[in-house]
Every structure is written in C-alpha cells, then in structure tokens.
Design an enzyme around this catalytic site. Structure first.
Site, PDB file in Angstrom:
ATOM      1  N   TYR A 159       0.770  -1.252   0.000  1.00 32.79           N
ATOM      2  CA  TYR A 159       0.000   0.000   0.000  1.00 32.79           C
ATOM      3  C   TYR A 159       0.799   1.299   0.000  1.00 32.79           C
ATOM      4  O   TYR A 159       0.239   2.361  -0.245  1.00 32.79           O
ATOM      5  CB  TYR A 159      -0.982  -0.008   1.181  1.00 32.79           C
ATOM      6  CG  TYR A 159      -2.063  -1.046   1.016  1.00 32.79           C
ATOM      7  CD1 TYR A 159      -3.102  -0.853   0.109  1.00 32.79           C
ATOM      8  CD2 TYR A 159      -2.036  -2.244   1.731  1.00 32.79           C
ATOM      9  CE1 TYR A 159      -4.090  -1.810  -0.066  1.00 32.79           C
ATOM     10  CE2 TYR A 159      -3.021  -3.202   1.560  1.00 32.79           C
ATOM     11  CZ  TYR A 159      -4.046  -2.986   0.661  1.00 32.79           C
ATOM     12  OH  TYR A 159      -5.007  -3.934   0.477  1.00 32.79           O
ATOM     13  N   PHE A 207     -10.679  -4.690  10.861  1.00 31.40           N
ATOM     14  CA  PHE A 207     -11.775  -4.649   9.873  1.00 31.40           C
ATOM     15  C   PHE A 207     -11.247  -5.065   8.511  1.00 31.40           C
ATOM     16  O   PHE A 207     -10.043  -5.178   8.339  1.00 31.40           O
ATOM     17  CB  PHE A 207     -12.417  -3.244   9.805  1.00 31.40           C
ATOM     18  CG  PHE A 207     -11.475  -2.136   9.435  1.00 31.40           C
ATOM     19  CD1 PHE A 207     -11.288  -1.758   8.112  1.00 31.40           C
ATOM     20  CD2 PHE A 207     -10.746  -1.461  10.422  1.00 31.40           C
ATOM     21  CE1 PHE A 207     -10.407  -0.733   7.779  1.00 31.40           C
ATOM     22  CE2 PHE A 207      -9.872  -0.433  10.091  1.00 31.40           C
ATOM     23  CZ  PHE A 207      -9.702  -0.074   8.774  1.00 31.40           C
TER      24      PHE A 207
HETATM   25  C1  LIG Z   1      -2.496  -7.599  -3.012  1.00 31.70           C
HETATM   26  C2  LIG Z   1      -3.289  -7.675  -4.300  1.00 31.70           C
HETATM   27  C3  LIG Z   1      -4.682  -7.086  -4.082  1.00 31.70           C
HETATM   28  C4  LIG Z   1      -2.528  -6.876  -5.390  1.00 31.70           C
HETATM   29  O1  LIG Z   1      -3.339  -6.766  -6.551  1.00 31.70           O
HETATM   30  P1  LIG Z   1      -2.695  -6.557  -7.999  1.00 31.70           P
HETATM   31  O2  LIG Z   1      -3.820  -6.296  -8.951  1.00 31.70           O
HETATM   32  O3  LIG Z   1      -1.784  -7.664  -8.304  1.00 31.70           O
HETATM   33  O4  LIG Z   1      -1.853  -5.232  -7.811  1.00 31.70           O
HETATM   34  P2  LIG Z   1      -1.299  -4.306  -9.007  1.00 31.70           P
HETATM   35  O5  LIG Z   1      -1.120  -5.140 -10.249  1.00 31.70           O
HETATM   36  O6  LIG Z   1      -2.159  -3.096  -9.147  1.00 31.70           O
HETATM   37  O7  LIG Z   1       0.103  -3.922  -8.391  1.00 31.70           O
HETATM   38  C5  LIG Z   1       0.621  -2.629  -8.384  1.00 31.70           C
HETATM   39  C6  LIG Z   1       2.070  -2.709  -7.958  1.00 31.70           C
HETATM   40  O8  LIG Z   1       2.127  -3.219  -6.612  1.00 31.70           O
HETATM   41  C7  LIG Z   1       2.989  -4.372  -6.568  1.00 31.70           C
HETATM   42  N1  LIG Z   1       2.362  -5.330  -5.650  1.00 31.70           N
HETATM   43  C8  LIG Z   1       1.072  -5.671  -5.620  1.00 31.70           C
HETATM   44  N2  LIG Z   1       0.865  -6.581  -4.651  1.00 31.70           N
HETATM   45  C9  LIG Z   1       2.051  -6.804  -4.082  1.00 31.70           C
HETATM   46  C10 LIG Z   1       2.470  -7.648  -3.031  1.00 31.70           C
HETATM   47  N3  LIG Z   1       1.597  -8.447  -2.393  1.00 31.70           N
HETATM   48  N4  LIG Z   1       3.782  -7.631  -2.696  1.00 31.70           N
HETATM   49  C11 LIG Z   1       4.649  -6.838  -3.352  1.00 31.70           C
HETATM   50  N5  LIG Z   1       4.300  -6.019  -4.369  1.00 31.70           N
HETATM   51  C12 LIG Z   1       3.009  -6.005  -4.721  1.00 31.70           C
HETATM   52  C13 LIG Z   1       2.991  -4.899  -7.995  1.00 31.70           C
HETATM   53  O9  LIG Z   1       4.132  -5.663  -8.255  1.00 31.70           O
HETATM   54  C14 LIG Z   1       2.931  -3.637  -8.808  1.00 31.70           C
HETATM   55  O10 LIG Z   1       4.231  -3.065  -8.854  1.00 31.70           O
HETATM   56  P3  LIG Z   1       4.764  -2.317 -10.164  1.00 31.70           P
HETATM   57  O11 LIG Z   1       3.820  -1.166 -10.382  1.00 31.70           O
HETATM   58  O12 LIG Z   1       6.140  -1.893  -9.787  1.00 31.70           O
HETATM   59  O13 LIG Z   1       4.687  -3.316 -11.257  1.00 31.70           O
HETATM   60  C15 LIG Z   1      -3.437  -9.127  -4.796  1.00 31.70           C
HETATM   61  O14 LIG Z   1      -2.151  -9.670  -4.974  1.00 31.70           O
HETATM   62  C16 LIG Z   1      -4.220 -10.018  -3.852  1.00 31.70           C
HETATM   63  O15 LIG Z   1      -5.434 -10.103  -3.959  1.00 31.70           O
HETATM   64  N6  LIG Z   1      -3.542 -10.703  -2.896  1.00 31.70           N
HETATM   65  C17 LIG Z   1      -4.174 -11.623  -1.982  1.00 31.70           C
HETATM   66  C18 LIG Z   1      -5.204 -10.961  -1.085  1.00 31.70           C
HETATM   67  C19 LIG Z   1      -4.641  -9.781  -0.317  1.00 31.70           C
HETATM   68  O16 LIG Z   1      -3.553  -9.843   0.248  1.00 31.70           O
HETATM   69  N7  LIG Z   1      -5.406  -8.688  -0.299  1.00 31.70           N
HETATM   70  C20 LIG Z   1      -5.042  -7.483   0.419  1.00 31.70           C
HETATM   71  C21 LIG Z   1      -5.793  -7.462   1.696  1.00 31.70           C
HETATM   72  S1  LIG Z   1      -5.256  -6.125   2.727  1.00 31.70           S
END
Ligand SMILES: CC(C)(COP(=O)(O)OP(=O)(O)OC[C@H]1O[C@@H](n2cnc3c(N)ncnc32)[C@H](O)[C@@H]1OP(=O)(O)O)[C@@H](O)C(=O)NCCC(=O)NCCS
Length: 398
Positions: free
Chosen positions: A127, A398
């Site tokens: 984030y 939450f």
């Molecule tokens: C975390 C999550 C929502 C990220 O979604 P995503 O669509 O893959 O994210 P994006 O493609 O928009 O990523 C944007 C950037 O953040 C990075 N990023 C996203 N998730 C990341 C993670 N878990 N760890 C490290 N980097 C991450 C990406 O590599 C990308 O970097 P870049 O712009 O340098 O290429 C997804 O991986 C997920 O659903 N994870 C499991 C559930 C979870 O953890 N949800 C969050 C609850 S708080």
C-alpha cells in the site's frame, strides 16, 4: 497470459456475495456459510462503496470501504473511509487491477469529503505506493498469571461484571463510541462492523464490562480460552479511563484455572509492566503495524489535528499518486496555512501518515531518508510540534 481491458464499476447488491467469495479465496480463507453471510458479513457492504473489476466479463477484483471517522491528536475526529475486502483473483494479479481500484476508491473518498482512508494490510509491501503509511502500531503481550500481582499503587474503582453476547450486542457499540475519542488512531466502528464482529464471535467468547463507582459503564473486554489450554486470549479491551483499563486487566488476571493472559493488538504504551509488582511477568511477544492511513485531503488533515508548543515550520508534501495533494504548509501551534516560503522539510504522503498521528517522529523518519531536511534545526522543531502525549492506537480490526 495477459488479461483483457478491465472494467471497473460499483457493484450492485446482488453481486456482493460473489465479491466476498473472491475476497475469501484470495485471502486463503474458507468460504462463508449462508448464515454467516446473510446475518453478519453482508452488513459490512455499504451500497455505493463496493467496487468490482471485471476481466472478460468476470469479476476479477474487488475492494470496499465503510463510512467511518478517525480520532486525530488534539481530540477531533475526521471523516474517514475504512477500506477492506481488497482482493484480486489469483489469475489476474500484477496487471494493475488493484492500482485502478485504489485510484477510484481514493477519488470517491475525496468526493465524499473524507479526509483520510485507512486499512489494515495483509502484507507490508502493497500500500505504500498508493500513499498509505503505518500510522499506528500494536503490541502483543503475554502475562504469567502466577507471577502477576498488581501493585498496591494501581488505582482501584468500580466493578467488573460478565454480560451475555446478546446483551453485549446492545451495549458495546455505544460503549465503544464513548471510549473512542481519548486517543488518536481510534476509529468509529461503522454500523456494519458490529454484525460482522458478531459473525466472528465464537460461543466461548466472554464479555466483561466495567462500570465506575456511580454505575456508569466505562470499558469492556472480549476474551476466550485458547482451545483446551489454560491461556486466555483478549481480543478487545477498550476503556474510557485508566481505572477501567487496569480493573479489566485485574479481572482477567484473577480468572481461576488460567495460566497465561494474552493481550492481542494492545497499544504500544499500555503501562502493563508498570501495573505489575514484578514487571517480568509481562512479556512482549510482538509489535506489529496496526492502522495504515492515507491522507486524502492533506490540508484538511493537517488543520484537523492539534500541535504542541513550538516554532512554526514550513513543510513540503509530495504526492506521486494524488498529485493535487502536494503543497507547502506553514504549521504551528496556532494553526495551518498554505505557504509560499522555501520548505524546511520535505516528505511524501506515506511518510506524513507515519508522522500524522504521532507514531513516528520526523527525526526517526529522516534517519531512514524519508524526510528531506533543508534547514538545520528543522527536525527538532517538527519533533516538538508533532509530538503527542500517548501513542496512537486503532484497536479495531476490519
Ligand atoms: C495484493 C493484491 C490485491 C494486489 O493486486 P494486484 O492487482 O496484483 O496489484 P497491481 O497489479 O495493481 O500492483 C501494483 C504494484 O504493486 C505491486 N504489488 C502488488 N501486490 C504486491 C504484493 N503483495 N507484494 C509486493 N508487491 C506487490 C505490484 O508488483 C505492482 O508493482 P509495479 O507497479 O512496480 O509493477 C493481490 O495480490 C491479492 O489479492 N492478494 C491476496 C489478497 C490480499 O492480500 N489482499 C489485500 C488485503 S489487505
């Protein structure tokens, strides 16, 4: 394989269940049963605030926010978006879906007049790129009951009683609201949060309520024994004053057959060791990030909080994700205004979040290269202005 051009929109209520299933699968959680869903989880989904991203016509990502507020240093509370339910389907990650949802959600929060957005993060690297920073932390403690005796000097008063879960449903929302404003980081628990909370409550969750000497309730604790063991996990302990807090701990440490009382997600400055005659009866088992905050409206956020005495300071804020937020501000005990002068310090939105509620000092952030210092002495001025009496703490999952 690359995903097609995604479509992002607000979900209709008939789509909430599918969004929740997607979220649970992404978080590696078991699917929700029908009863938990309709009686509890659904309540957290506010119409207009649940987003979905579709790829090739199928839901591939989701995020939601709840209407809330956040207490800031000085006693005020600012309107806040409590962000949760964030997930992207495993076959559509790293394609920018989350980035789109974050942008849409922050724009929406700004339109609603919300000054901050806040969340708990599943992982530490997700984030910050969106301007969120760790604004408060929590501590987990374990207290050895046989060794733990409260000092005679710890103030006493009132009485602790146990209430049923049914009674607690009526009592706790208002009690929490009454306890909520005394510490920065404390949030308003949204209406839908309580049914959601009831959904995760187990049968063996016990609720203790403290009332002061005049019979007015001023604190509560929710606890449960850990499996078959003699450890009691304290999930929620909120008090309006020091007497209620220490009396609730005194009660927990007095429960028969218990060997260990584990406080989960406690304020980092809760003075447990100082209450105990033998401070080593309390062991810190972890300190974790608690609430991540994103300042959606930097000038409004800066104006909302109070500042300690000290000289005014010109602070420059940069914001790569929401560039309209960038600016220079003259901050002092008498208030905040925009500034034309050269900045004394520069930092980005995520670093400002770490400073905002008082969790970190400007000096600590500068030591990590997260604050740029343009004028000698400015760090000391910032440390003085932003200092708070108590560590910030959210204490609401939450
Ligand atoms: C975390 C999550 C929502 C990220 O979604 P995503 O669509 O893959 O994210 P994006 O493609 O928009 O990523 C944007 C950037 O953040 C990075 N990023 C996203 N998730 C990341 C993670 N878990 N760890 C490290 N980097 C991450 C990406 O590599 C990308 O970097 P870049 O712009 O340098 O290429 C997804 O991986 C997920 O659903 N994870 C499991 C559930 C979870 O953890 N949800 C969050 C609850 S708080």
């Amino acid at each position: 394989m690359d995903v097609g051009e995604p479509e992002l929109r607000v979900l209709s209520e008939s789509e909430y269940f599918t969004a929740n299933e997607l979220f649970r699968q992404a978080l590696l959680l078991p699917a929700t049963d029908e009863e938990t869903w309709s009686a509890h989880t659904r309540a957290m989904m506010e119409p207009g605030r649940v987003l979905g991203t579709f790829v090739d016509g199928e839901l591939a990502g989701t995020a939601l926010s709840m209407t809330s507020s956040l207490a800031v240093p000085g006693g005020a509370a600012v309107p806040a978006a409590a962000v949760t339910g964030v997930a992207v389907r495993a076959d559509a990650t790293r394609q920018g879906l989350l980035t789109r949802m974050m942008r849409h959600q922050l724009d929406d929060a700004a339109r609603r007049g919300e000054v901050v957005a806040m969340l708990h993060a599943s992982e530490g690297r997700i984030y910050e790129r969106f301007g969120y920073g760790v604004a408060c932390r929590t501590r987990n403690v374990e207290i050895d009951r046989a060794q733990a005796r409260l000092r005679d000097s710890v103030p006493r008063g009132g009485r602790v009683r146990l209430v049923t879960q049914e009674r607690a449903r009526d009592l706790l929302p208002e009690l929490h609201r009454n306890c909520a404003a005394d510490r920065a980081g404390r949030m308003y628990r949204p209406e839908g949060w309580w049914p959601g909370r009831a959904g995760v409550m187990k049968k063996n969750h016990v609720i203790a309520v403290h009332a002061d000497d005049s019979g007015v309730d001023d604190g509560f604790a929710v606890y449960q024994s850990r499996g078959e063991s003699t450890t009691v996990d304290v999930w929620d302990l909120v008090a309006a004053n020091e007497i209620a807090a220490s009396e609730l701990w005194r009660f927990l440490l007095g429960i028969d057959l218990v060997n260990t009382v584990a406080g989960l997600g406690r304020p980092v400055d809760e003075p447990v060791e100082w209450w105990l005659a033998d401070r080593r009866a309390c062991r810190t088992t972890g300190v974790d990030d608690d609430l991540w905050v994103r300042l959606v409206d930097v000038p409004a956020a800066l104006r909302a909080r109070g500042y300690a005495h000290g000289a005014p300071l010109v602070l420059e804020v940069t914001d790569g994700f929401l560039p309209a937020n960038a600016g220079r501000y003259l901050i002092g005990p008498d208030g905040v205004s925009t500034a034309d002068e050269s900045p004394q310090l520069t930092l980005d939105a995520a670093a400002l979040a770490a400073l905002y509620l008082g969790d970190q000092s400007a000096s600590a952030l500068a030591a990590a290269g997260l604050v740029q210092v343009h004028e000698p002495g400015a760090l000391a001025v910032a440390d003085e202005l932003f200092q708070t009496r108590r560590a910030p703490w959210c204490g609401t999952g939450f």
